[in-house]
Design an enzyme around this catalytic site. Structure first.
Site, PDB file in Angstrom:
ATOM      1  N   ALA A  61       0.858  -1.198   0.000  1.00 37.65           N
ATOM      2  CA  ALA A  61       0.000   0.000   0.000  1.00 37.65           C
ATOM      3  C   ALA A  61       0.890   1.244   0.000  1.00 37.65           C
ATOM      4  O   ALA A  61       2.033   1.197   0.456  1.00 37.65           O
ATOM      5  CB  ALA A  61      -0.880  -0.016   1.239  1.00 37.65           C
ATOM      6  N   GLY A 100       0.755  -5.134   1.047  1.00 35.98           N
ATOM      7  CA  GLY A 100      -0.357  -5.225   0.099  1.00 35.98           C
ATOM      8  C   GLY A 100       0.068  -5.853  -1.214  1.00 35.98           C
ATOM      9  O   GLY A 100      -0.770  -6.452  -1.922  1.00 35.98           O
ATOM     10  N   GLU A 103      -0.210  -9.411  -0.608  1.00 34.79           N
ATOM     11  CA  GLU A 103      -1.641  -9.727  -0.462  1.00 34.79           C
ATOM     12  C   GLU A 103      -2.323  -9.780  -1.840  1.00 34.79           C
ATOM     13  O   GLU A 103      -3.179 -10.615  -2.081  1.00 34.79           O
ATOM     14  CB  GLU A 103      -2.305  -8.682   0.439  1.00 34.79           C
ATOM     15  CG  GLU A 103      -1.825  -8.817   1.889  1.00 34.79           C
ATOM     16  CD  GLU A 103      -2.374  -7.724   2.773  1.00 34.79           C
ATOM     17  OE1 GLU A 103      -2.035  -6.545   2.528  1.00 34.79           O
ATOM     18  OE2 GLU A 103      -3.135  -8.023   3.693  1.00 34.79           O
ATOM     19  N   GLU A 123       3.883  -5.126   7.485  1.00 32.89           N
ATOM     20  CA  GLU A 123       2.974  -4.123   8.056  1.00 32.89           C
ATOM     21  C   GLU A 123       3.224  -3.883   9.532  1.00 32.89           C
ATOM     22  O   GLU A 123       3.098  -2.754  10.026  1.00 32.89           O
ATOM     23  CB  GLU A 123       1.510  -4.534   7.848  1.00 32.89           C
ATOM     24  CG  GLU A 123       0.998  -4.374   6.435  1.00 32.89           C
ATOM     25  CD  GLU A 123       1.284  -5.554   5.524  1.00 32.89           C
ATOM     26  OE1 GLU A 123       2.149  -6.392   5.871  1.00 32.89           O
ATOM     27  OE2 GLU A 123       0.664  -5.645   4.452  1.00 32.89           O
TER      28      GLU A 123
END
Ligand SMILES: CC(C)(COP(=O)(O)OP(=O)(O)OC[C@H]1O[C@@H](n2cnc3c(N)ncnc32)[C@H](O)[C@@H]1OP(=O)(O)O)[C@@H](O)C(=O)NCCC(=O)NCCSC(=O)C[C@@H](O)CCCCCCCCCCCCC(=O)O
Length: 719
Positions: A61, A100, A103, A123
Site C-alpha cells: 500500500a 499489500g 496480499e 505491516e
C-alpha cells in the site's frame, strides 16, 4: 497506473506502473480494478498475468496515503474480484512483493517468483497488520506457525525459502514475466477452486491453541508495549478459529484500531525519517545530491579494542580489505584472535566462509600508505588521539580520509594537527560496532563535502543508518544522554532506587533502563571522563560544596559507586548485583539501597516518594530539551536526525518515534509546562530550563514536526 496488453493471443498482461516500488496508490488500485475487469470480460482472454514495472512487483500500500483521507477503490474488494474471477491469474514476482503487494499476489491463483525476489508482510513494522486479507489467506496457504512468524516479525523471505514454505509455486532465474505467461497458458482449464485461498480451510495442528498462546506470550515479551504484534496474533487466531468472512471482519476491526494509533504514526514517521536522514545537507550548500563519495577499497583501523574490533568486522563483512593496527605484538595477537572468532561466528550465521583473508594485522603504521580511509579507534584520550592523527598525516597517502571514532571529542582539534584537515571527519560507531545500526558522521568545520559524502556512503555500505551531525562535545547522541543520566542520578538522591527508575523507563519501552545500561557499558568509563573534566577526583575545586560542581547541581553518587569497586556487569557489581562477573542476570542489591540511605542521611536529604511518571518526565523531557538546543545550535539538521540517532543507537522504542517525535505526540505545551515546573523546583539544574526553540514553537501554536526546521535560528550552524 496499470498498463494492459494482450500477449500470446490469449493472455492479458497487467503491469503496475508506479515507480519506484509500484506502491498501491489510489491510481494504481483504480488501474488494477479497471484492467482486471476488462480481462475477465474479454472472451479472447483465457488467463491473466500481473507484474510490476522496472523489475519490482509491488512494495505494498502507498504509505504516504495513510496520512490523508482514503480515496479510490479499496484493496479488499479489488483483490477479492481477482480471486473470484473464473480465469486463472498468475502473479509474476520480481524484486519485492511486500505487504499489500504480497496480499495482491495471494489473491492471484498462482505465484511465480524470480530467484532474487523477496516477499513478506512487513505491516507490523509500520504499526499495522496485513489488512487486505493477508492475515486470513497466508495461514490458509502455509499454516499457522509459519504465518505467525512472518506476520508478527514482518521479515522478508527470499524466493527459495518462499518456495519451501509454499508461498510461491515456482522460482525462476529466467524472465519471470515470460515464465509466468507460459505458465498462465498451461493452467487454463484446470480447476480454480482449490487455488482460491479464501475458500480453503486453514490447516491447524492439534495443539493450535497452545501455539497461539505461546506466540502471544512471545510477542508481548518482544514487543515492549508495541500493540501491532499483539493484534497480528489476534488476527491469525481468527484465521484458525473462524470462517473466512468472519476472519476478514476481525482483520478489519483490528486494523481500524491500529490505523489511527499513535504507534502507527510513530512507526510510519520512522520509515520515512530513516530514508530522509540519508539526504544530508551542510550550511555551505553541499548536500548528498551534489557531493560525490570517493570509492573506498582499502580501509584501515587503528586500535583493536572493543570498538576497533567491531569496526574491523563491519568493514570485512561489507567486503572491504582492512589493515588492522595495534601498538604491541601482544595486543595485536589478542585483537587478531577475537576478530577472527567474531568473523567466524558471523559467517556461520550466514552459512558463508569467513573472509579472514581481507585483513592484514600489523604493528607498523607504515603499512597504511595505500589505505583510502583510516578509522582511528584508540582510547578516548585527546593527547593520544592527536599523536595518532599526526602520525597518520605523515604516513598515509595525501588524499586518504582520516576518520575518528571518538564518541564526543573535538573533531576540529584533531583535524588541526594534520596536513589535510578537509579530509578529517568523525565516524562515531556504537558498540558492538558490527551489530549496531547507527553511525554518527561528524562534520568538522573544515571537513570537505567529499569527506562527508564518503563517510556517509561507507556507513550505508556497512548496513548502517548514517546521520550527519555537527561537531560539539558529545555530538548529538551523547550530548543528549548527559541530562538523561544526571536526572536519573538526582532522582536516586531524592528517594528513588535504580530498579524504580529502570522499571519506569523499561515500561516506557526502552530495552534497558538507564542504570542497567550504565552497568552494561561499564561505570568506569563515565568515571574517568568526570575525573578528566574535574568533576571528581583530585582536580575538584575545594571550595565547591559536595553536591555542586562548576556552579551547578552535581550528584557524586556514581563516583561513590565506582570508588567501592563496583564497575558494572563486567565485575559482577554495579548499580545491581549480577549472577557472576560478566553475567547478565541483575538483581537489586541491598548494599546499594544502604549506600543511598547513608548518602541521603549524610547530605540531609529527606527521601520522598518518586513515581514512574516523574521518572519518565524528568529523564526524558530533560533529554528532549537538549534535543531542541541541538537543533537551534545547528548540530542536527532536523528532528528526524535526532530521532533516528535515538532509535538506532540508544534503544529508544521505535513505536514512540524518537524523542522529538514523542515530544510532539505528548504536546509541546505539556513538555514546556513540565520543564517549567521541574526547573522551578530545581533552579540549580540548567538542563531543565526550557530551551528557546521549545518556547518559540509553543508560542507559534505548536506546529507539526515536519515544519520545525522553519523555526530554527542558527547563526552558528555547525553543519
Ligand atoms: C520496497 C523496499 C524494500 C525498497 O527498498 P529500497 O532500498 O530499494 O528503496 P527505498 O526504501 O529507499 O524506497 C524508495 C522510495 O520509495 C518509497 N516507498 C517505498 N515503499 C513505499 C510504500 N509502500 N509506500 C510509499 N512509498 C514507498 C520510499 O519512501 C522511498 O522514497 P523516499 O522519498 O522516502 O526516499 C522498501 O522501500 C520497503 O521496505 N518499503 C515498504 C514496504 C512495506 O512496508 N509495505 C507495506 C505497506 S503497508 C500495506 O501494504 C498495508 C496493506 O496490508 C493493506 C492495507 C489496507 C489499507 C486499508 C486501510 C483501512 C483503514 C481502515 C481504518 C479506518 C479507520 C478510520 O475510519 O479512521
Amino acid at each position: 497506473m496499470a498498463r494492459y496488453a494482450q500477449v500470446h493471443g490469449s493472455v492479458a498482461l497487467i503491469t503496475l506502473t508506479n515507480p519506484p516500488v509500484n506502491a498501491l496508490s489510489a491510481a494504481v488500485r483504480h488501474g488494477i480494478t479497471e484492467t482486471v475487469t476488462r480481462a475477465l470480460r474479454d472472451p479472447e482472454v483465457k488467463s491473466v498475468v500481473i507484474c510490476g514495472e522496472n523489475g519490482v512487483f509491488c512494495g505494498g500500500a502507498d504509505i504516504r496515503e495513510f496520512a490523508k483521507p482514503m480515496g479510490g477503490p479499496p484493496l479488499v474488494p479489488m483483490i477479492a474480484a481477482i480471486e473470484e474471477g473464473d480465469k486463472p491469474v498468475v502473479a509474476a514476482i520480481e524484486g519485492v512483493a511486500l505487504g499489500g503487494g504480497l496480499e495482491l499476489a495471494l489473491g492471484c491463483h498462482y505465484r511465480i517468483a524470480h530467484t532474487k525476489a523477496l516477499v513478506g508482510l512487513p505491516e507490523v513494522t509500520l504499526g499495522l497488520l496485513p489488512a487486505a486479507g493477508g492475515t486470513q489467506r497466508l495461514p490458509r496457504l502455509i499454516g499457522i506457525a509459519p504465518a505467525l512468524d512472518l506476520i508478527t516479525t514482518g521479515r522478508h523471505v527470499a524466493a527459495q525459502q518462499a518456495l519451501k514454505l509454499g508461498i510461491v509455486d515456482q522460482v525462476t532465474d529466467q524472465s519471470t514475466v515470460d515464465v509466468a505467461i507460459q505458465f498462465a497458458k498451461q493452467v487454463v482449464g484446470q480447476p480454480l477452486l482449490p487455488r482460491k485461498l479464501s475458500t480453503q480451510p486453514t490447516p491447524c495442528p492439534p495443539d493450535v491453541d497452545i501455539l497461539l498462546e505461546e506466540a502471544m506470550t512471545q510477542v508481548k515479551r518482544r514487543a515492549r508495549g508495541a500493540i501491532a504484534p499483539v493484534a497480528c496474533v489476534m488476527a491469525v487466531r481468527a484465521a484458525a478459529t473462524l470462517p473466512y468472512r468472519a476472519g476478514m471482519q476481525k482483520e478489519q476491526e483490528l486494523m481500524a484500531t491500529l490505523f489511527r494509533s499513535s504507534q502507527a504514526h510513530a512507526l510510519q514517521y520512522c520509515f520515512f525519517a530513516q530514508r530522509a536522514v540519508g539526504r544530508w545537507k551542510l550550511s555551505s550548500g553541499a548536500h548528498s545530491g551534489n557531493s560525490k563519495p570517493r570509492p573506498v577499497s582499502k580501509a584501515a583501523v587503528i586500535g583493536l579494542g572493543t570498538m576497533g574490533r567491531g569496526i574491523t568486522v563491519a568493514l570485512v563483512k561489507a567486503g572491504i580489505a582492512v589493515v588492522a593496527v595495534e601498538t604491541s605484538d601482544k595486543q595485536l595477537q589478542m585483537g587478531k584472535q577475537i576478530v577472527s572468532e567474531m568473523l567466524k561466528r558471523e559467517a556461520q550465521k550466514r552459512n558463508e566462509t569467513p573472509r579472514l583473508d581481507l585483513i592484514r594485522f600489523t604493528t607498523s603504521m607504515l603499512e597504511l600508505k595505500d589505505s583510502d580511509l583510516v578509522i582511528e579507534a584508540v582510547f578516548e584520550d585527546m593527547p593520544l588521539k592527536k599523536q595518532v592523527f599526526k602520525e597518520l598525516s605523515s604516513v598515509c597517502k595525501a588524499d586518504a580520509f582520516l576518520c575518528t571514532n571518538t564518541s564526543g571529542l573535538d573533531v576540529d582539534e584533531l583535524a588541526a594537527v594534520t596536513k589535510t584537515p578537509e579530509l578529517v571527519v568523525g565516524m562515531h560507531f556504537f558498540a558492538p560496532a558490527h551489530v549496531m545500526k547507527l553511525l554518527e558522521v561528524v562534520c568538522g568545520s573544515r571537513s570537505s563535502p567529499e569527506a562527508v559524502a564518503t563517510a556517509m556512503y561507507l556507513g550505508k555500505r556497512l548496513g548502517k543508518v548514517s546521520v550527519a551531525v555537527g561537531n560539539c562535545p558529545g555530538f548529538v547522541g551523547n550530548r543528549m544522554l548527559r541530562p538523561y543520566l544526571e536526572e536519573a542520578n538526582f532522582l536516586l538522591e531524592e528517594g528513588a532506587t535504580p530498579e524504580l527508575v529502570d522499571g519506569a523507563l523499561e515500561e516506557f519501552g526502552f530495552a534497558m533502563g538507564v542504570f542497567r545500561m550504565s552497568d552494561l557499558s561499564g561505570l568506569d568509563v563515565g568515571w574517568r571522563i568526570r575525573k578528566e573534566s574535574g568533576l571528581t577526583g583530585p582536580d575538584v575545586d575545594p571550595s565547591d560544596p559536595p553536591r555542586r560542581r562548576q556552579g551547578q547541581r552535581y550528584s557524586p553518587l556514581p563516583d561513590l559507586v565506582c570508588e567501592q569497586g563496583r564497575l558494572g556487569q563486567k565485575n559482577g557489581r554495579g548499580w545491581y548485583l549480577y549472577d557472576k562477573p560478566g553475567g547478565r542476570v541483575a538483581t537489586p542489591d541491598p548494599k546499594i539501597h544502604q549506600l543511598l540511605e547513608e548518602y541521603r542521611l549524610k547530605h540531609g536529604i529527606r527521601p520522598r516518594r518518586v513515581d514512574r511518571q516523574e521518572v519518565v518526565e524528568r529523564c526524558l523531557f530533560a533529554l528532549i530539551n537538549e534535543g531542541f538546543r541541538i537543533l537551534d545550535d545547528g548540530i542536527a539538521a532536523g528532528p528526524e536526525d535526532i530521532d533516528m540517532i535515538y532509535v538506532f543507537g540508544y534503544g529508544w522504542p521505535r513505536h514512540r518515534g524518537g524523542p522529538m517525535f514523542y515530544a510532539g505526540m505528548v504536546g509541546l505545551p505539556k513538555v514546556l509546562e513540565r520543564l517549567e515546573h521541574y526547573w522551578q523546583a530545581h533552579p540549580d539544574v540548567p538542563h531543565l530550563e526550557p530551551s528557546a526553540l521549545l518556547r518559540r514553537l509553543v508560542d507559534s501554536g505548536s506546529p507539526p514536526i515536519d515544519t520545525w526546521r522553519d523555526f530554527l535560528q542558527r547563526p552558528h550552524s555547525q553543519l
